[in-house]
Design a protein around this motif. Structure first.
Motif, PDB file in Angstrom:
ATOM      1  N   ALA A  71      40.442  51.063  42.891  1.00 48.48           N
ATOM      2  CA  ALA A  71      40.948  52.525  42.429  1.00 48.48           C
ATOM      3  C   ALA A  71      42.140  52.273  41.614  1.00 48.48           C
ATOM      4  N   ALA A  72      42.838  51.388  41.956  1.00 52.49           N
ATOM      5  CA  ALA A  72      44.151  51.253  41.041  1.00 52.49           C
ATOM      6  C   ALA A  72      43.941  50.718  39.798  1.00 52.49           C
ATOM      7  N   PHE A  73      42.951  49.861  39.489  1.00 48.64           N
ATOM      8  CA  PHE A  73      42.524  49.127  38.370  1.00 48.64           C
ATOM      9  C   PHE A  73      41.656  50.343  37.598  1.00 48.64           C
ATOM     10  N   THR A  74      41.104  51.155  38.202  1.00 46.11           N
ATOM     11  CA  THR A  74      40.209  52.067  37.443  1.00 46.11           C
ATOM     12  C   THR A  74      41.213  53.279  36.864  1.00 46.11           C
ATOM     13  N   ASP A  75      42.423  53.429  37.850  1.00 40.88           N
ATOM     14  CA  ASP A  75      43.117  54.356  37.201  1.00 40.88           C
ATOM     15  C   ASP A  75      43.862  53.908  35.903  1.00 40.88           C
ATOM     16  N   ALA A  76      44.119  52.552  36.049  1.00 42.83           N
ATOM     17  CA  ALA A  76      44.940  51.791  34.794  1.00 42.83           C
ATOM     18  C   ALA A  76      43.988  51.692  33.637  1.00 42.83           C
ATOM     19  N   GLY A  77      42.599  51.958  33.920  1.00 41.40           N
ATOM     20  CA  GLY A  77      41.930  52.025  32.661  1.00 41.40           C
ATOM     21  C   GLY A  77      41.061  50.670  32.612  1.00 41.40           C
ATOM     22  N   TYR A  78      40.734  49.971  33.550  1.00 42.54           N
ATOM     23  CA  TYR A  78      39.779  48.784  33.852  1.00 42.54           C
ATOM     24  C   TYR A  78      38.639  49.201  34.414  1.00 42.54           C
ATOM     25  N   SER A  79      37.473  48.664  33.855  1.00 41.42           N
ATOM     26  CA  SER A  79      36.033  48.785  34.451  1.00 41.42           C
ATOM     27  C   SER A  79      35.562  47.445  34.993  1.00 41.42           C
ATOM     28  N   ASP A  80      34.551  47.372  35.446  1.00 42.76           N
ATOM     29  CA  ASP A  80      33.707  46.188  35.984  1.00 42.76           C
ATOM     30  C   ASP A  80      34.805  45.155  36.424  1.00 42.76           C
ATOM     31  N   VAL A  81      35.612  45.602  37.421  1.00 42.36           N
ATOM     32  CA  VAL A  81      36.522  44.593  37.987  1.00 42.36           C
ATOM     33  C   VAL A  81      35.820  43.699  39.083  1.00 42.36           C
ATOM     34  N   HIS A  82      36.104  42.435  38.961  1.00 44.27           N
ATOM     35  CA  HIS A  82      35.868  41.341  40.101  1.00 44.27           C
ATOM     36  C   HIS A  82      37.322  40.593  40.424  1.00 44.27           C
ATOM     37  N   PHE A  83      37.388  40.425  41.671  1.00 46.42           N
ATOM     38  CA  PHE A  83      38.563  39.805  42.064  1.00 46.42           C
ATOM     39  C   PHE A  83      38.170  38.206  42.665  1.00 46.42           C
ATOM     40  N   GLY A  84      39.075  37.377  42.499  1.00 50.72           N
ATOM     41  CA  GLY A  84      38.723  36.203  42.866  1.00 50.72           C
ATOM     42  C   GLY A  84      39.371  35.971  44.373  1.00 50.72           C
ATOM     43  N   ALA A  85      39.306  34.911  44.793  1.00 50.69           N
ATOM     44  CA  ALA A  85      40.051  34.571  46.240  1.00 50.69           C
ATOM     45  C   ALA A  85      40.885  33.317  46.187  1.00 50.69           C
ATOM     46  N   SER A  86      41.976  33.365  46.744  1.00 53.70           N
ATOM     47  CA  SER A  86      43.023  32.480  46.810  1.00 53.70           C
ATOM     48  C   SER A  86      43.058  31.519  47.880  1.00 53.70           C
ATOM     49  N   THR A  87      43.109  30.402  47.680  1.00 52.00           N
ATOM     50  CA  THR A  87      42.902  29.508  48.731  1.00 52.00           C
ATOM     51  C   THR A  87      44.391  28.819  48.995  1.00 52.00           C
ATOM     52  N   ARG A  88      45.513  29.271  48.506  1.00 54.55           N
ATOM     53  CA  ARG A  88      46.990  28.884  48.716  1.00 54.55           C
ATOM     54  C   ARG A  88      47.361  29.845  49.818  1.00 54.55           C
ATOM     55  N   MET A  89      47.967  29.008  50.726  1.00 53.42           N
ATOM     56  CA  MET A  89      48.732  29.516  51.998  1.00 53.42           C
ATOM     57  C   MET A  89      50.110  30.141  51.443  1.00 53.42           C
ATOM     58  N   ALA A  90      50.439  31.232  51.979  1.00 47.89           N
ATOM     59  CA  ALA A  90      51.751  31.678  51.642  1.00 47.89           C
ATOM     60  C   ALA A  90      52.383  31.992  53.033  1.00 47.89           C
ATOM     61  N   ASP A  91      53.767  31.749  53.144  1.00 45.47           N
ATOM     62  CA  ASP A  91      54.382  31.986  54.423  1.00 45.47           C
ATOM     63  C   ASP A  91      54.961  33.379  54.483  1.00 45.47           C
ATOM     64  N   THR A  92      55.621  33.812  53.510  1.00 44.77           N
ATOM     65  CA  THR A  92      56.235  35.080  53.498  1.00 44.77           C
ATOM     66  C   THR A  92      55.564  35.966  52.469  1.00 44.77           C
ATOM     67  N   GLU A  93      55.088  35.582  51.423  1.00 38.97           N
ATOM     68  CA  GLU A  93      54.570  36.270  50.257  1.00 38.97           C
ATOM     69  C   GLU A  93      53.337  36.242  50.052  1.00 38.97           C
ATOM     70  N   LEU A  94      52.564  37.371  49.489  1.00 45.44           N
ATOM     71  CA  LEU A  94      51.427  37.341  49.382  1.00 45.44           C
ATOM     72  C   LEU A  94      50.742  36.633  48.048  1.00 45.44           C
ATOM     73  N   PRO A  95      49.970  35.920  48.265  1.00 43.14           N
ATOM     74  CA  PRO A  95      49.346  35.067  46.908  1.00 43.14           C
ATOM     75  C   PRO A  95      48.744  35.703  45.989  1.00 43.14           C
ATOM     76  N   ASP A  96      48.633  35.464  44.478  1.00 44.32           N
ATOM     77  CA  ASP A  96      48.533  36.080  43.363  1.00 44.32           C
ATOM     78  C   ASP A  96      46.890  36.235  43.669  1.00 44.32           C
ATOM     79  N   ILE A  97      46.388  37.386  43.392  1.00 45.65           N
ATOM     80  CA  ILE A  97      44.995  37.638  43.220  1.00 45.65           C
ATOM     81  C   ILE A  97      44.274  37.522  41.718  1.00 45.65           C
ATOM     82  N   THR A  98      43.501  36.730  41.523  1.00 46.63           N
ATOM     83  CA  THR A  98      42.989  36.416  40.251  1.00 46.63           C
ATOM     84  C   THR A  98      41.911  37.578  40.069  1.00 46.63           C
ATOM     85  N   PHE A  99      41.641  37.946  38.790  1.00 42.42           N
ATOM     86  CA  PHE A  99      40.863  39.077  38.444  1.00 42.42           C
ATOM     87  C   PHE A  99      40.057  38.964  37.074  1.00 42.42           C
TER      88      PHE A  99
END
Length: 132
Positions: A71-99
């Motif tokens: 929904a956020a990507f659609t509101d920002a003007g993107y379409s046909d959005v696909h997200f990748g998965a991260s295998t990086r472990m994070a202790d306190t911060e959330l890992p980056d999500i590829t798209f």
């Protein structure tokens, strides 16, 4: 183009049903001292609810996050959005999500980076013009 978007946090309301079933099963177990069938049904429901609570937690939170990101990507003007998965472990911060997505006739790839609270930055790393 780099843009900051807001993605609402997960709402845990789907956990309500298995918690109510677990409480009702516990009551059936406690009050079913003379009725064996009531106690047995209570045990079955308690086990089912105990298994359903973590499953609901994992499945619902993941579905909620994906829906909010789309929904956020659609509101920002993107379409046909696909997200990748991260295998990086994070202790306190959330890992980056590829798209990868389409924006203004170009295929865009990049990262979604957590900035804190419910703020995320869309970082476009590469754009390729699509030919029709």
């Amino acid at each position: 183009m780099n843009e900051v978007i807001t993605i609402a946090g997960w709402n845990p309301w789907p956990l309500l049903l298995p918690i109510v079933v677990f409480v009702a099963a516990s009551v059936a177990i406690i009050t079913g001292k003379r009725r064996v069938w009531q106690r047995q049904i209570g045990f079955v429901l308690a086990v089912a609810a105990a298994v359903a609570i973590p499953m609901t937690w994992v499945a619902s939170s993941g579905a909620w996050d994906t829906e909010q990101r789309l929904a956020a990507f659609t509101d920002a003007g993107y379409s046909d959005v696909h997200f990748g998965a991260s295998t990086r472990m994070a202790d306190t911060e959330l890992p980056d999500i590829t798209f990868t997505a389409t924006r203004d006739g170009a295929e865009v790839s990049g990262e979604l980076r957590h900035l804190g609270e419910d703020q995320w930055a869309i970082l476009e790393l590469e754009a390729t013009v699509l030919r029709e």
